[in-house]
Design a protein around this motif. Structure first.
Motif, PDB file in Angstrom:
ATOM      1  N   GLU A 222       0.758  -1.351  -0.071  1.00  0.00           N
ATOM      2  CA  GLU A 222      -0.026   0.035  -0.066  1.00  0.00           C
ATOM      3  C   GLU A 222       0.950   1.202  -0.032  1.00  0.00           C
ATOM      4  O   GLU A 222       2.055   1.173   0.633  1.00  0.00           O
TER       5      GLU A 222
ATOM      6  N   TYR B  81       2.368   4.772   1.137  1.00  0.00           N
ATOM      7  CA  TYR B  81       2.312   5.408   2.271  1.00  0.00           C
ATOM      8  C   TYR B  81       3.189   6.667   2.339  1.00  0.00           C
ATOM      9  O   TYR B  81       4.037   6.712   1.328  1.00  0.00           O
TER      10      TYR B  81
ATOM     11  N   LYS C 188       1.563   7.782   7.080  1.00  0.00           N
ATOM     12  CA  LYS C 188       0.208   7.896   6.758  1.00  0.00           C
ATOM     13  C   LYS C 188      -0.090   7.118   5.354  1.00  0.00           C
ATOM     14  O   LYS C 188       0.346   7.279   4.297  1.00  0.00           O
ATOM     15  N   ASN C 189      -1.017   6.166   5.738  1.00  0.00           N
ATOM     16  CA  ASN C 189      -1.754   5.268   4.686  1.00  0.00           C
ATOM     17  C   ASN C 189      -2.422   6.063   3.624  1.00  0.00           C
ATOM     18  O   ASN C 189      -3.426   6.894   3.935  1.00  0.00           O
TER      19      ASN C 189
ATOM     20  N   ILE D 293      -4.317   5.372   1.208  1.00  0.00           N
ATOM     21  CA  ILE D 293      -5.730   4.921   0.889  1.00  0.00           C
ATOM     22  C   ILE D 293      -6.706   5.153   1.999  1.00  0.00           C
ATOM     23  O   ILE D 293      -7.872   5.815   1.595  1.00  0.00           O
ATOM     24  N   THR D 294      -6.324   4.569   3.216  1.00  0.00           N
ATOM     25  CA  THR D 294      -7.038   4.827   4.425  1.00  0.00           C
ATOM     26  C   THR D 294      -6.870   5.962   5.006  1.00  0.00           C
ATOM     27  O   THR D 294      -7.922   6.382   6.046  1.00  0.00           O
TER      28      THR D 294
ATOM     29  N   LEU E 232      -5.038   6.360   7.626  1.00  0.00           N
ATOM     30  CA  LEU E 232      -4.726   6.109   8.928  1.00  0.00           C
ATOM     31  C   LEU E 232      -3.089   6.499   9.178  1.00  0.00           C
ATOM     32  O   LEU E 232      -2.445   6.272   8.252  1.00  0.00           O
TER      33      LEU E 232
ATOM     34  N   ASP F 126     -16.525   9.591   2.414  1.00  0.00           N
ATOM     35  CA  ASP F 126     -15.129   9.279   3.416  1.00  0.00           C
ATOM     36  C   ASP F 126     -13.973   9.372   2.567  1.00  0.00           C
ATOM     37  O   ASP F 126     -12.872   9.913   2.977  1.00  0.00           O
ATOM     38  N   GLN F 127     -14.036   9.220   1.062  1.00  0.00           N
ATOM     39  CA  GLN F 127     -12.801   9.049   0.331  1.00  0.00           C
ATOM     40  C   GLN F 127     -12.399  10.444   0.098  1.00  0.00           C
ATOM     41  O   GLN F 127     -11.062  10.854  -0.144  1.00  0.00           O
TER      42      GLN F 127
ATOM     43  N   ILE G 184      -7.585   7.310  -5.651  1.00  0.00           N
ATOM     44  CA  ILE G 184      -7.562   7.163  -4.088  1.00  0.00           C
ATOM     45  C   ILE G 184      -7.793   8.277  -3.475  1.00  0.00           C
ATOM     46  O   ILE G 184      -8.134   8.356  -2.253  1.00  0.00           O
TER      47      ILE G 184
END
Length: 188
Positions: A18, A20, A42-43, A45-46, A48, A96-97, A121
């Motif tokens: 993924e 980052y 930091k990811n 995509i998510t 987080l 959310d995206q 993304i």
């Protein structure tokens, strides 16, 4: 390949398949044992964030990222629709995206869409945007002793920013999208 010795704030790496982004990094050389790098990432995509330790000199592949300029078209309640300016392809995001860009969405404005392995993304607004004031209290002369006082103003996108007392409803403001701050009034 990106080595941990080349980490910089904003560097992008592929970690656990993924993408980052490096937010913070500290090279640590303890008295005993090998050097390591403490990293806050930091990811992409998510969204987080988490901290991780890596050996000094460890290498990571660069993620397959592409940037496309796309025009925001409309919101149909659940989805936000964007159109590529070159091939007229449309992509949609749920709330959310695009939570980070939500306060800056204006129809017909060009945004940067980040793609990872061919899938969209993230949405990034322009650095500065011109947004109209929808609602604010009138400034009263004599409210301050030294000047520089501010009041809250709700913009047409729903964003609330602190503005000087002389700003009135209907005026166009230049806003910095990195921190949501007022820059100046824009002459029409």
């Amino acid at each position: 390949m990106i080595s941990t010795t080349d980490f910089r704030k904003g560097a992008k790496i592929l970690y656990k398949n993924e993408p980052y982004m490096v937010l913070e990094y500290h090279h640590v050389k303890p008295g005993k044992g090998p050097a390591y790098v403490r990293t806050k990432m930091k990811n992409m995509i998510t969204g987080l964030t988490h901290e991780d330790l890596f050996r000094s000199g460890e290498k990571f592949p660069q993620p397959d990222l592409e940037y496309h300029d796309m025009q925001y078209l409309y919101n149909d309640g659940d989805l936000y629709h964007f159109m590529d300016q070159k091939n007229f392809e449309q992509v949609s995001f749920n709330q959310d995206q695009i939570s980070e860009a939500l306060d800056y969405l204006k129809e017909q404005v060009i945004y940067t869409i980040l793609y990872f392995t061919g899938k969209p993304i993230a949405v990034t607004p322009p650095l500065f945007m011109e947004i109209a004031v929808k609602e604010t209290q009138p400034g009263v002369r004599g409210d301050t002793a030294q000047g520089g006082a501010t009041k809250p103003a709700t913009l047409e996108t729903g964003l609330v920013v602190q503005v000087p007392l002389f700003v009135n409803e209907g005026e166009l403001l230049k806003i910095d999208t990195r921190d949501g701050s007022y820059i100046e009034r824009v002459k029409k």
